[in-house]
Write a protein that holds these residues in place. Sequence first.
Motif, PDB file in Angstrom:
ATOM      1  N   PHE A 103       0.850  -1.193   0.000  1.00 48.40           N
ATOM      2  CA  PHE A 103       0.000   0.000   0.000  1.00 48.40           C
ATOM      3  C   PHE A 103       0.889   1.248   0.000  1.00 48.40           C
ATOM      4  CE2 PHE A 103      -0.124   2.548   3.913  1.00 48.40           C
ATOM      5  CZ  PHE A 103       0.642   1.791   4.790  1.00 48.40           C
ATOM      6  N   GLU A 104       0.331   2.368  -0.457  1.00 47.23           N
ATOM      7  CA  GLU A 104       1.072   3.631  -0.508  1.00 47.23           C
ATOM      8  C   GLU A 104       0.315   4.705   0.239  1.00 47.23           C
ATOM      9  OE1 GLU A 104       1.681   4.711  -4.726  1.00 47.23           O
ATOM     10  OE2 GLU A 104       1.071   2.642  -5.070  1.00 47.23           O
ATOM     11  N   ARG A 105       1.054   5.502   0.980  1.00 51.15           N
ATOM     12  CA  ARG A 105       0.467   6.668   1.646  1.00 51.15           C
ATOM     13  C   ARG A 105       1.402   7.825   1.364  1.00 51.15           C
ATOM     14  NH1 ARG A 105      -2.072  10.465   3.100  1.00 51.15           N
ATOM     15  NH2 ARG A 105      -2.568  11.106   5.223  1.00 51.15           N
ATOM     16  N   HIS A 107       1.716  12.238   1.136  1.00 47.55           N
ATOM     17  CA  HIS A 107       1.115  13.537   1.453  1.00 47.55           C
ATOM     18  C   HIS A 107       1.290  14.541   0.322  1.00 47.55           C
ATOM     19  CE1 HIS A 107       1.194  11.577   5.375  1.00 47.55           C
ATOM     20  NE2 HIS A 107       0.283  12.440   5.752  1.00 47.55           N
ATOM     21  N   CYS A 151       0.079   1.922   8.882  1.00 48.01           N
ATOM     22  CA  CYS A 151      -0.340   3.307   9.083  1.00 48.01           C
ATOM     23  C   CYS A 151      -1.228   3.351  10.324  1.00 48.01           C
ATOM     24  CB  CYS A 151      -1.115   3.813   7.863  1.00 48.01           C
ATOM     25  SG  CYS A 151      -1.728   5.501   8.078  1.00 48.01           S
ATOM     26  N   HIS A 175       2.038  -3.368   5.237  1.00 48.64           N
ATOM     27  CA  HIS A 175       2.851  -4.272   4.417  1.00 48.64           C
ATOM     28  C   HIS A 175       3.993  -4.805   5.252  1.00 48.64           C
ATOM     29  CE1 HIS A 175       5.430  -0.731   3.751  1.00 48.64           C
ATOM     30  NE2 HIS A 175       4.486  -0.113   3.053  1.00 48.64           N
ATOM     31  N   ASP A 206      10.181  14.897  -0.514  1.00 53.23           N
ATOM     32  CA  ASP A 206       8.967  15.114  -1.305  1.00 53.23           C
ATOM     33  C   ASP A 206       8.456  16.538  -1.092  1.00 53.23           C
ATOM     34  OD1 ASP A 206       8.502  14.251   1.322  1.00 53.23           O
ATOM     35  OD2 ASP A 206       6.566  13.350   0.865  1.00 53.23           O
ATOM     36  N   MET A 210       7.817  16.109   4.254  1.00 52.59           N
ATOM     37  CA  MET A 210       7.250  15.359   5.378  1.00 52.59           C
ATOM     38  C   MET A 210       8.327  15.117   6.432  1.00 52.59           C
ATOM     39  SD  MET A 210       4.635  12.965   6.138  1.00 52.59           S
ATOM     40  CE  MET A 210       4.726  11.678   7.351  1.00 52.59           C
ATOM     41  N   GLN A 238       7.723   3.675  -2.411  1.00 46.96           N
ATOM     42  CA  GLN A 238       8.112   3.386  -1.031  1.00 46.96           C
ATOM     43  C   GLN A 238       9.318   4.201  -0.580  1.00 46.96           C
ATOM     44  OE1 GLN A 238       6.162   0.720  -2.373  1.00 46.96           O
ATOM     45  NE2 GLN A 238       4.799   1.233  -0.693  1.00 46.96           N
ATOM     46  N   ARG A 243      14.770   5.299   2.604  1.00 46.99           N
ATOM     47  CA  ARG A 243      13.667   5.514   3.542  1.00 46.99           C
ATOM     48  C   ARG A 243      14.095   5.076   4.934  1.00 46.99           C
ATOM     49  NH1 ARG A 243       7.991   2.643   3.057  1.00 46.99           N
ATOM     50  NH2 ARG A 243       7.465   4.388   4.395  1.00 46.99           N
ATOM     51  N   GLY A 251       3.375   4.018  10.897  1.00 51.39           N
ATOM     52  CA  GLY A 251       3.927   4.217   9.551  1.00 51.39           C
ATOM     53  C   GLY A 251       4.375   5.628   9.255  1.00 51.39           C
ATOM     54  N   TRP A 254       8.066   6.453   9.341  1.00 48.77           N
ATOM     55  CA  TRP A 254       8.982   5.803   8.396  1.00 48.77           C
ATOM     56  C   TRP A 254       9.185   6.736   7.191  1.00 48.77           C
ATOM     57  CZ3 TRP A 254       9.365  -0.057   7.944  1.00 48.77           C
ATOM     58  CH2 TRP A 254       8.943  -0.692   9.112  1.00 48.77           C
ATOM     59  N   LYS A 256       9.919   8.599   3.997  1.00 44.48           N
ATOM     60  CA  LYS A 256      10.362   8.156   2.674  1.00 44.48           C
ATOM     61  C   LYS A 256      11.174   9.270   2.018  1.00 44.48           C
ATOM     62  CE  LYS A 256       6.000   7.127   1.376  1.00 44.48           C
ATOM     63  NZ  LYS A 256       4.885   6.475   0.639  1.00 44.48           N
ATOM     64  N   TRP A 257      11.952   8.906   0.981  1.00 42.63           N
ATOM     65  CA  TRP A 257      12.777   9.873   0.240  1.00 42.63           C
ATOM     66  C   TRP A 257      13.629  10.678   1.240  1.00 42.63           C
ATOM     67  CZ3 TRP A 257       7.185  10.360  -0.509  1.00 42.63           C
ATOM     68  CH2 TRP A 257       6.702   9.475  -1.471  1.00 42.63           C
ATOM     69  N   TYR A 277      -0.459  12.690  13.688  1.00 41.86           N
ATOM     70  CA  TYR A 277      -1.606  11.867  14.011  1.00 41.86           C
ATOM     71  C   TYR A 277      -1.834  11.934  15.506  1.00 41.86           C
ATOM     72  CZ  TYR A 277      -1.219   9.724   9.405  1.00 41.86           C
ATOM     73  OH  TYR A 277      -1.183   9.486   8.065  1.00 41.86           O
TER      74      TYR A 277
HETATM   75  N1  MTE Z   1       8.390  11.667   2.780  1.00 42.21           N
HETATM   76  C1  MTE Z   1       7.262  11.057   3.165  1.00 42.21           C
HETATM   77  N2  MTE Z   1       7.350  10.010   4.003  1.00 42.21           N
HETATM   78  C2  MTE Z   1       6.233   9.364   4.417  1.00 42.21           C
HETATM   79  C3  MTE Z   1       4.948   9.813   4.014  1.00 42.21           C
HETATM   80  C4  MTE Z   1       4.877  10.922   3.106  1.00 42.21           C
HETATM   81  O1  MTE Z   1       3.819  11.346   2.668  1.00 42.21           O
HETATM   82  N3  MTE Z   1       6.061  11.521   2.725  1.00 42.21           N
HETATM   83  N4  MTE Z   1       3.826   9.175   4.507  1.00 42.21           N
HETATM   84  C5  MTE Z   1       3.997   8.470   5.782  1.00 42.21           C
HETATM   85  C6  MTE Z   1       2.866   7.668   6.185  1.00 42.21           C
HETATM   86  S1  MTE Z   1       1.582   8.473   6.940  1.00 42.21           S
HETATM   87  C7  MTE Z   1       2.879   6.307   6.096  1.00 42.21           C
HETATM   88  S2  MTE Z   1       1.624   5.371   6.722  1.00 42.21           S
HETATM   89  C8  MTE Z   1       3.996   5.586   5.438  1.00 42.21           C
HETATM   90  C9  MTE Z   1       3.462   4.769   4.290  1.00 42.21           C
HETATM   91  O2  MTE Z   1       4.498   4.049   3.681  1.00 42.21           O
HETATM   92  P1  MTE Z   1       4.242   3.332   2.291  1.00 42.21           P
HETATM   93  O3  MTE Z   1       3.812   4.361   1.289  1.00 42.21           O
HETATM   94  O4  MTE Z   1       5.492   2.609   1.965  1.00 42.21           O
HETATM   95  O5  MTE Z   1       3.109   2.355   2.523  1.00 42.21           O
HETATM   96  O6  MTE Z   1       4.989   6.465   4.945  1.00 42.21           O
HETATM   97  C10 MTE Z   1       5.242   7.583   5.759  1.00 42.21           C
HETATM   98  N5  MTE Z   1       6.362   8.306   5.237  1.00 42.21           N
END
Ligand code: MTE
Length: 421
Positions: A103-105, A107, A151, A175, A206, A210, A238, A243, A251, A254, A256-257, A277
């Motif tokens: 799954f992807e989340r 912002h 998440c 996941h 991004d 975030m 991801q 990450r 989540g 964690w 990303k980027w 959150y």
């Molecule tokens: N840079 C960045 N990291 C991020 C996010 C984001 O939007 N931007 N979303 C977060 C949220 S709320 C969750 S639940 C997880 C989702 O990871 P996934 O996309 O690998 O499932 O990444 C987190 N890391």
Amino acid sequence: MTDRDDSRPPSRRAFLKGAAVAGSATLAGRPVRADDPAITALQPWMIARGEGVDARPYGLPSPHESHVIKRNIEWLTADAISSVNFTPLAALNGTITPNGLCFERHHAGIAEIDPAAHRLMIHGLVERPLVFTMADILRFPRRDRIHFLECAANSGMEWKGAQMNAVQFTHGMIHNVMYTGVPLRLLLEEAGVRPGAKWVLAEGADAVKMARSIPLEKALDDCLVAFAMNGERLREEQGYPLRLVVPGFEGSMWVKWLRRLELGDRPWHLREEASRYTDLLGDGRARRFTFEMDAKSVITSPAPEAPITHGPGPMVITGLAWSGRGRIARVDVSLDGGVNWHPARLSGPSLDKALHRFHFDFRWNGKPLLLQSRCIDSTGYVQPTKDALRALRGLNSVYHNNGIQTWEVNEAGEVTNVEVG
Ligand SMILES: Nc1nc2c(c(=O)[nH]1)N[C@H]1C(S)=C(S)[C@@H](COP(=O)(O)O)O[C@H]1N2
Ligand SMILES: [Mo]
């Protein structure tokens, strides 16, 4: 690490049960029939030779599995940029989520990064501010670790009552992946943590930048700066090329980027206010730092999108269990909405802060069922009912819903998301 299927000696009871099943000729096989064309007719694939090894340089699933995809809920968010899609849990087996189905989340959508232009900077309360290229990162000692990411909003739509009629949507913001990465501790030690540092701000590259604050203690414990998932480089979705992996924590942490780590003496509350959150409690107060994901389990098949189509007789109930605080010690399954519980079989490796697979083999008598699963983690914590959670946190919560899920099965084998009182 143990594979409990193999390590547990067969008990006398299990043996007798097996014998009873064997006595009824077969488990689920059918007699051979001479007029069954699926046995007697030549099928196209038996006659013509197939595609060669150059046809599929990056393999894809059979076209017959094309329904096994991530799905979005269109009404949930205003657009697909700041949104979420869901892992198709009902169709998956074992514990590892295939990379294309995680799954992807996001912002601010998926950042598409040129790894040669990517940098990770460490600064703030450190002896030596440092910057790393991807090539630098690859020279550090690395680890391979399997962990789930959930998440905090997973099952959030179910707080007020049963709503989404698919396990993909009730539980699919999760996941479980084997990450390869450098322990965050090694990078922080290279920069030299200054006394007084207590928090690490992690920031993504991004468009929303975030950012999340992680307690230094956790950063020095088991966090990874990961560059690979399930054997290959991270998918862009991801966080390619880097990450943060924060085992057991929600989540959102964690990042990303990953491009920046800033050490400080306090969490960056204000900066995160807009996107943090928070758990609203019944009395109007809020829980702010709920990092660890509580133990949770769910039956992934049968499920609303995976009904029983074969009628009464032997069948497999299967599902997943996990805990942000350790391993899963035990899973029980109920067929009657939580009145009676039967131990399920844990299958595959039992790893810290990772998905566990359970199976429950039984003979369905064709009568309605109220299926539930309930897990206990290695700290002794028992997964609560949804009512017990609501008594604790009220009705207005969204995040950290780890309540017991109920699937109602009717005589036709159809499955519905329900709640029992
Ligand atoms: N840079 C960045 N990291 C991020 C996010 C984001 O939007 N931007 N979303 C977060 C949220 S709320 C969750 S639940 C997880 C989702 O990871 P996934 O996309 O690998 O499932 O990444 C987190 N890391
Ligand atoms: Mo999230």
